[in-house]
Motif scaffolding. Structure first.
Motif, PDB file in Angstrom:
ATOM      1  N   ASP A  37     -60.518  24.098  16.079  1.00 35.43           N
ATOM      2  CA  ASP A  37     -60.607  23.268  17.284  1.00 35.43           C
ATOM      3  C   ASP A  37     -61.849  23.616  18.106  1.00 35.43           C
ATOM      4  OD1 ASP A  37     -58.235  22.089  16.542  1.00 35.43           O
ATOM      5  OD2 ASP A  37     -56.997  23.204  17.965  1.00 35.43           O
ATOM      6  N   ALA A  38     -62.168  24.924  18.189  1.00 39.99           N
ATOM      7  CA  ALA A  38     -63.346  25.359  18.933  1.00 39.99           C
ATOM      8  C   ALA A  38     -64.625  24.817  18.287  1.00 39.99           C
ATOM      9  CB  ALA A  38     -63.384  26.882  19.007  1.00 39.99           C
ATOM     10  N   LEU A  39     -64.699  24.875  16.957  1.00 39.24           N
ATOM     11  CA  LEU A  39     -65.870  24.367  16.253  1.00 39.24           C
ATOM     12  C   LEU A  39     -65.988  22.854  16.378  1.00 39.24           C
ATOM     13  CD1 LEU A  39     -65.757  26.634  13.096  1.00 39.24           C
ATOM     14  CD2 LEU A  39     -67.661  26.480  14.705  1.00 39.24           C
ATOM     15  N   LEU A  40     -64.881  22.152  16.266  1.00 38.78           N
ATOM     16  CA  LEU A  40     -64.897  20.699  16.415  1.00 38.78           C
ATOM     17  C   LEU A  40     -65.386  20.299  17.806  1.00 38.78           C
ATOM     18  CD1 LEU A  40     -61.534  19.840  14.632  1.00 38.78           C
ATOM     19  CD2 LEU A  40     -63.772  19.035  13.902  1.00 38.78           C
ATOM     20  N   LEU A  41     -64.926  21.009  18.824  1.00 44.54           N
ATOM     21  CA  LEU A  41     -65.327  20.710  20.200  1.00 44.54           C
ATOM     22  C   LEU A  41     -66.820  20.961  20.408  1.00 44.54           C
ATOM     23  CD1 LEU A  41     -64.710  20.022  23.175  1.00 44.54           C
ATOM     24  CD2 LEU A  41     -64.170  22.449  23.502  1.00 44.54           C
ATOM     25  N   ALA A  42     -67.293  22.151  20.031  1.00 45.59           N
ATOM     26  CA  ALA A  42     -68.706  22.486  20.232  1.00 45.59           C
ATOM     27  C   ALA A  42     -69.610  21.544  19.431  1.00 45.59           C
ATOM     28  CB  ALA A  42     -68.956  23.937  19.845  1.00 45.59           C
ATOM     29  N   PHE A  43     -69.198  21.220  18.219  1.00 47.18           N
ATOM     30  CA  PHE A  43     -69.982  20.329  17.371  1.00 47.18           C
ATOM     31  C   PHE A  43     -70.065  18.937  18.006  1.00 47.18           C
ATOM     32  CE2 PHE A  43     -71.414  18.275  13.519  1.00 47.18           C
ATOM     33  CZ  PHE A  43     -72.022  19.290  12.792  1.00 47.18           C
ATOM     34  N   ARG A  44     -68.933  18.445  18.518  1.00 45.99           N
ATOM     35  CA  ARG A  44     -68.924  17.112  19.137  1.00 45.99           C
ATOM     36  C   ARG A  44     -69.814  17.058  20.372  1.00 45.99           C
ATOM     37  NH1 ARG A  44     -66.345  14.860  23.404  1.00 45.99           N
ATOM     38  NH2 ARG A  44     -64.801  16.503  23.633  1.00 45.99           N
ATOM     39  N   LEU A  45     -69.766  18.092  21.216  1.00 39.25           N
ATOM     40  CA  LEU A  45     -70.569  18.093  22.438  1.00 39.25           C
ATOM     41  C   LEU A  45     -72.059  18.207  22.119  1.00 39.25           C
ATOM     42  CD1 LEU A  45     -68.216  20.248  24.673  1.00 39.25           C
ATOM     43  CD2 LEU A  45     -68.620  17.784  24.819  1.00 39.25           C
ATOM     44  N   ALA A  46     -72.408  19.031  21.138  1.00 35.56           N
ATOM     45  CA  ALA A  46     -73.808  19.130  20.716  1.00 35.56           C
ATOM     46  C   ALA A  46     -74.289  17.804  20.142  1.00 35.56           C
ATOM     47  CB  ALA A  46     -73.963  20.247  19.678  1.00 35.56           C
ATOM     48  N   LEU A  47     -73.471  17.195  19.322  1.00 36.92           N
ATOM     49  CA  LEU A  47     -73.829  15.921  18.698  1.00 36.92           C
ATOM     50  C   LEU A  47     -74.009  14.825  19.753  1.00 36.92           C
ATOM     51  CD1 LEU A  47     -74.186  14.207  16.120  1.00 36.92           C
ATOM     52  CD2 LEU A  47     -71.693  13.988  16.040  1.00 36.92           C
ATOM     53  N   GLY A  48     -73.087  14.756  20.706  1.00 43.44           N
ATOM     54  CA  GLY A  48     -73.186  13.746  21.760  1.00 43.44           C
ATOM     55  C   GLY A  48     -74.456  13.897  22.583  1.00 43.44           C
ATOM     56  N   ALA A  49     -74.823  15.149  22.913  1.00 49.01           N
ATOM     57  CA  ALA A  49     -76.047  15.384  23.691  1.00 49.01           C
ATOM     58  C   ALA A  49     -77.291  15.038  22.876  1.00 49.01           C
ATOM     59  CB  ALA A  49     -76.098  16.833  24.153  1.00 49.01           C
ATOM     60  N   ALA A  50     -77.277  15.374  21.588  1.00 53.73           N
ATOM     61  CA  ALA A  50     -78.423  15.053  20.734  1.00 53.73           C
ATOM     62  C   ALA A  50     -78.623  13.541  20.639  1.00 53.73           C
ATOM     63  CB  ALA A  50     -78.230  15.662  19.351  1.00 53.73           C
ATOM     64  N   LEU A  51     -77.544  12.796  20.518  1.00 53.37           N
ATOM     65  CA  LEU A  51     -77.646  11.336  20.467  1.00 53.37           C
ATOM     66  C   LEU A  51     -78.163  10.779  21.791  1.00 53.37           C
ATOM     67  CD1 LEU A  51     -74.402  10.535  18.460  1.00 53.37           C
ATOM     68  CD2 LEU A  51     -76.746  10.147  17.684  1.00 53.37           C
ATOM     69  N   CYS A  52     -77.738  11.365  22.908  1.00 55.96           N
ATOM     70  CA  CYS A  52     -78.258  10.937  24.216  1.00 55.96           C
ATOM     71  C   CYS A  52     -79.757  11.205  24.311  1.00 55.96           C
ATOM     72  CB  CYS A  52     -77.538  11.674  25.339  1.00 55.96           C
ATOM     73  SG  CYS A  52     -75.851  11.110  25.652  1.00 55.96           S
ATOM     74  N   LEU A  53     -80.196  12.328  23.774  1.00 52.50           N
ATOM     75  CA  LEU A  53     -81.619  12.642  23.819  1.00 52.50           C
ATOM     76  C   LEU A  53     -82.418  11.701  22.917  1.00 52.50           C
ATOM     77  CD1 LEU A  53     -83.445  14.530  25.337  1.00 52.50           C
ATOM     78  CD2 LEU A  53     -83.171  16.215  23.498  1.00 52.50           C
ATOM     79  N   GLU A  54     -81.847  11.315  21.793  1.00 52.71           N
ATOM     80  CA  GLU A  54     -82.504  10.312  20.950  1.00 52.71           C
ATOM     81  C   GLU A  54     -82.690   9.004  21.710  1.00 52.71           C
ATOM     82  OE1 GLU A  54     -81.537  11.273  16.268  1.00 52.71           O
ATOM     83  OE2 GLU A  54     -80.350   9.736  17.288  1.00 52.71           O
ATOM     84  N   ASP A  55     -81.707   8.635  22.528  1.00 55.67           N
ATOM     85  CA  ASP A  55     -81.792   7.389  23.303  1.00 55.67           C
ATOM     86  C   ASP A  55     -82.908   7.432  24.337  1.00 55.67           C
ATOM     87  OD1 ASP A  55     -79.681   6.307  21.891  1.00 55.67           O
ATOM     88  OD2 ASP A  55     -78.175   6.779  23.418  1.00 55.67           O
ATOM     89  N   GLU A  56     -83.312   8.640  24.748  1.00 58.33           N
ATOM     90  CA  GLU A  56     -84.378   8.777  25.741  1.00 58.33           C
ATOM     91  C   GLU A  56     -85.745   8.441  25.152  1.00 58.33           C
ATOM     92  OE1 GLU A  56     -83.992   9.345  28.884  1.00 58.33           O
ATOM     93  OE2 GLU A  56     -81.928  10.076  29.000  1.00 58.33           O
ATOM     94  N   ALA A  57     -85.914   8.611  23.857  1.00 62.07           N
ATOM     95  CA  ALA A  57     -87.204   8.336  23.217  1.00 62.07           C
ATOM     96  C   ALA A  57     -86.939   7.744  21.831  1.00 62.07           C
ATOM     97  CB  ALA A  57     -88.031   9.608  23.118  1.00 62.07           C
ATOM     98  N   PRO A  58     -86.455   6.494  21.790  1.00 62.51           N
ATOM     99  CA  PRO A  58     -86.091   5.871  20.509  1.00 62.51           C
ATOM    100  C   PRO A  58     -87.252   5.862  19.516  1.00 62.51           C
ATOM    101  CG  PRO A  58     -85.379   4.509  22.363  1.00 62.51           C
ATOM    102  CD  PRO A  58     -86.259   5.579  22.923  1.00 62.51           C
ATOM    103  N   GLY A  59     -86.969   6.278  18.303  1.00 63.24           N
ATOM    104  CA  GLY A  59     -87.979   6.290  17.261  1.00 63.24           C
ATOM    105  C   GLY A  59     -88.913   7.486  17.314  1.00 63.24           C
ATOM    106  N   ASP A  60     -88.853   8.255  18.406  1.00 59.55           N
ATOM    107  CA  ASP A  60     -89.709   9.440  18.533  1.00 59.55           C
ATOM    108  C   ASP A  60     -88.879  10.704  18.352  1.00 59.55           C
ATOM    109  OD1 ASP A  60     -91.922  11.046  19.022  1.00 59.55           O
ATOM    110  OD2 ASP A  60     -91.606  11.038  21.179  1.00 59.55           O
ATOM    111  N   ILE A  61     -87.877  10.875  19.197  1.00 58.58           N
ATOM    112  CA  ILE A  61     -86.961  12.006  19.027  1.00 58.58           C
ATOM    113  C   ILE A  61     -85.880  11.582  18.041  1.00 58.58           C
ATOM    114  CG2 ILE A  61     -85.161  13.361  20.153  1.00 58.58           C
ATOM    115  CD1 ILE A  61     -86.864  13.631  22.551  1.00 58.58           C
ATOM    116  N   GLU A  62     -85.842  12.257  16.897  1.00 61.28           N
ATOM    117  CA  GLU A  62     -84.835  11.988  15.870  1.00 61.28           C
ATOM    118  C   GLU A  62     -84.316  13.307  15.312  1.00 61.28           C
ATOM    119  OE1 GLU A  62     -85.242   8.433  13.185  1.00 61.28           O
ATOM    120  OE2 GLU A  62     -87.357   8.763  13.686  1.00 61.28           O
TER     121      GLU A  62
END
Length: 197
Positions: free
Chosen positions: A91-116
Motif C-alpha cells: 500500500d505504501a509503494l502504491l501510494l508513493a508511486f501514484r503521487l510521483a506519477l501524478g506530479a510527473a504528469l502535471c509537470l509534462e502538462d506545463e511544457a507539452p512535447g518538451d518535458i517527457e
C-alpha cells in the motif's frame, strides 16, 4: 509482514534534456502551491539547482516533498513520502508511486512535447538505513515480494535491480516494465482505483 520504511521515494527520469530551463521550475512549483495542483499540504519551494547532482528544485509539503531532481546525473521528478505512510508495504509503494506519477504528469502538462518522462521505469528509494541496509542479502529477502508489487503496479512483468552497490548509500532499486511502452495516464488511472491518501 515486511516493515514499511520511514520514508519512501519514487523517481521518474526524463526521456531527454528539455528546452525548459531548471530555473523555470521554481515559478511552476510556486503556482502549484497557490492552485493546489498536486496532492498534499504544499508549503514552500526551495532552490538547490546550484548543487551538482543534487535535489534540484524542491516543492516542500507536509506529507511528502516533490523535487525536480538532478541526482545520479539524471533529471527527473522525485517524490519522497515522509509522513503518514500506510502500514503495509504494498500500500505504501502504491501510494508513493501514484503521487510521483501524478506530479510527473502535471509537470509534462506545463511544457507539452518538451518535458517527457519515461514511465517504463522508476527508481524506488527506501530511506531508512536502520531497517533497510543496502546489501545483497536485504535485496534477496525482498526481491520476490517487490517484484509482485511492481508487477501489480505495471500490470505485467518487471525487472528489478539494486540502484547502488555501495553500502554507504541508501537501499534503492531500479524497476523496469517489460512492456515496450507504458502510458502514464492509464497507469495513473489504474493506481487511483487502488489507493487513497
Amino acid at each position: 509482514m515486511t516493515i514499511v520504511p520511514n520514508r519512501l521515494g519514487v523517481k521518474f527520469n526524463l526521456k531527454r534534456e528539455p528546452a525548459l530551463a531548471a530555473g523555470e521550475i521554481v515559478p511552476i512549483f510556486q503556482r502549484w502551491i497557490q492552485e493546489h495542483t498536486v496532492d498534499g499540504m504544499l508549503i514552500d519551494v526551495i532552490d538547490y539547482k546550484h548543487v551538482p547532482e543534487g535535489p534540484g528544485v524542491i516543492l516542500i509539503a507536509d506529507e511528502g516533498d516533490y523535487a525536480y531532481d538532478f541526482s545520479d546525473g539524471q533529471v527527473g521528478l522525485h517524490y519522497i513520502r515522509k509522513r503518514n505512510l500506510p502500514e503495509i508495504l504494498s500500500d505504501a509503494l502504491l501510494l508513493a508511486f501514484r503521487l510521483a506519477l501524478g506530479a510527473a504528469l502535471c509537470l509534462e502538462d506545463e511544457a507539452p512535447g518538451d518535458i517527457e518522462f519515461d514511465f517504463r521505469g522508476a527508481k524506488i528509494s527506501f530511506l531508512d538505513r536502520q531497517r533497510y541496509r543496502n546489501d545483497q542479502s536485504r535485496y534477496a529477502a525482498l526481491q520476490d515480494e517487490l517484484s509482485a508489487i511492481f508487477a501489480e503496479i505495471y500490470g505485467g512483468g518487471v525487472t528489478l535491480e539494486r540502484a547502488y552497490d555501495d553500502p554507504r548509500l541508501s537501499f534503492a532499486l531500479r524497476v523496469s516494465a517489460q512492456s515496450a511502452s507504458v502510458d502514464g495516464h492509464m497507469l495513473l488511472a489504474r493506481l487511483s482505483e487502488r489507493t487513497q491518501i
